[in-house]
Write an enzyme that holds these catalytic residues in place. Structure first.
Site, PDB file in Angstrom:
ATOM      1  N   GLU A  45       0.826  -1.208   0.000  1.00 12.57           N
ATOM      2  CA  GLU A  45       0.000   0.000   0.000  1.00 12.57           C
ATOM      3  C   GLU A  45       0.861   1.259   0.000  1.00 12.57           C
ATOM      4  OE1 GLU A  45      -3.337   0.515  -0.359  1.00 12.57           O
ATOM      5  OE2 GLU A  45      -3.265  -1.597  -0.906  1.00 12.57           O
ATOM      6  N   TYR A 128      -7.509   6.891   2.381  1.00 10.96           N
ATOM      7  CA  TYR A 128      -7.503   5.822   1.387  1.00 10.96           C
ATOM      8  C   TYR A 128      -6.720   4.613   1.892  1.00 10.96           C
ATOM      9  CZ  TYR A 128      -6.010   2.961  -2.489  1.00 10.96           C
ATOM     10  OH  TYR A 128      -5.729   1.870  -3.275  1.00 10.96           O
ATOM     11  N   ASP A 146     -10.109   5.377  -4.724  1.00  7.84           N
ATOM     12  CA  ASP A 146      -8.952   5.994  -5.367  1.00  7.84           C
ATOM     13  C   ASP A 146      -9.396   6.525  -6.718  1.00  7.84           C
ATOM     14  OD1 ASP A 146      -9.264   3.738  -6.906  1.00  7.84           O
ATOM     15  OD2 ASP A 146      -7.194   3.059  -6.734  1.00  7.84           O
TER      16      ASP A 146
END
Length: 336
Positions: A45, A128, A146
């Site tokens: 991530e 996010y 996103d």
């Protein structure tokens, strides 16, 4: 004929079925639920922030070989982390990931927090990333939004107002579509749909699993959705200096000023005007695009056996690549 508005549950089921058959095989991904190792998700991530999957894959594999566990990463020096990150850019991500690893090891005894509020306290994790991490690592029903997801939602519901005006609408509709039972697979599925099918240009509508529900299919404005306001970039012109001593070594410094490039190594430079008037102009320049700035640096040469600025030192040409350099400085090396 006017299409029916998407039914959230049926739309999610179609997307999940498509993902099981066509979803990408990625080194940080498993299908059928959460990943058994949250550390894998954490690293991926951070790397995927502002970077494409194709670019990340080789760096991810190399990084995981060097730091296979959260403990090995936490024990590493900043220089070691930078060395494995070099080339990915946005080094603040590397610093934040390193700090987060140390927090998890030192304050959580190596156990990853699973509470949203606790995860948000970690370094470099925003809305996010926390949603994606909790969905992919723990199958929690978090809604991941996103650029891919925003594009899909806007096209699916034919939302034609600028993105900055419809964030709440996108959030609401994205939450309605999020599968609560298979959150991990759903998060991967909708991102894959945006990356593989519902692409910005030339979307493959004829093989899209959601084509029957999509309100934008066959409409002339399809590729213009979502609508983004164009932001003009500020342009700056500055200078960068290749300072060599009699042995042909170059002067480097470690940047201490706060910002994107802090703690990276660089040649002396500034984003406006010149520092040393006596410097020789090489006639060459490099241009680099930051988020809102287009920066052009003219390259100058200086001969000196003394460091001309604080916290600097001479390095041989061959050893330059051993130091974590920003993309901007690599451009200077390649150009000069």
């Amino acid at each position: 004929m006017r299409k029916k508005m998407p039914n959230s549950q049926k739309t999610s089921q179609k997307l999940l079925a498509w993902y099981q058959e066509y979803g990408r095989d990625l080194p940080w991904r498993v299908k059928g639920g959460a990943h058994p190792n949250p550390y894998v998700i954490l690293v991926s991530e951070f790397m995927l922030q502002q970077t494409t999957v194709k670019t990340v894959i080789p760096y991810f594999k190399r990084f995981m070989e060097r730091f296979p566990t959260i403990e090995t990463l936490a024990k590493a020096t900043e220089e070691e982390v930078y060395a494995m990150w070099q080339g990915l850019g946005y080094y603040t991500r590397a610093r934040s990931l390193h700090t987060t690893a140390q927090i998890i090891v030192n304050e959580y005894a190596g156990k990853f927090p699973q509470n949203k509020a606790e995860v948000m306290k970690l370094k470099g994790i925003g809305a996010y990333t926390v949603a994606s991490f909790l969905a992919l690592a723990y199958n929690q029903p978090e809604t991941v939004i996103d650029g891919n997801v925003m594009r899909i939602i806007c096209r699916l519901y034919h939302i034609t107002r600028p993105l900055d005006e419809v964030k709440e609408v996108i959030q609401e509709k994205a939450e309605q579509l999020t599968d609560k039972e298979y959150a991990a697979d759903y998060a991967s599925a909708i991102m894959d749909l945006g990356a593989m099918i519902c692409t910005p240009k030339k979307p493959q509508c004829l093989i899209c699993p959601l084509q029957e529900e999509c309100q934008s299919k066959d409409k002339k404005d399809l590729e213009q959705i979502p609508i983004r306001r164009k932001m003009s970039k500020k342009e700056k012109e500055g200078s960068v200096y290749l300072i060599q001593n009699d042995q042909g070594n170059y002067l480097l410094r470690k940047r201490t000023e706060p910002g994107l490039l802090t703690r990276l190594y660089e040649f002396p430079w500034q984003d406006e005007g010149k520092i040393w008037e006596e410097a020789e102009d090489t006639g060459k320049a490099v241009t680099h695009i930051f988020t809102h700035i287009k920066l052009t640096l003219r390259i100058y040469k200086i001969k000196s056996n003394k460091p001309l600025i604080a916290n600097s030192f001479f390095v041989s040409k061959e050893a330059l690549t051993e130091y974590p350099l920003s993309t901007l400085m690599k451009k200077v090396i390649n150009k000069a």
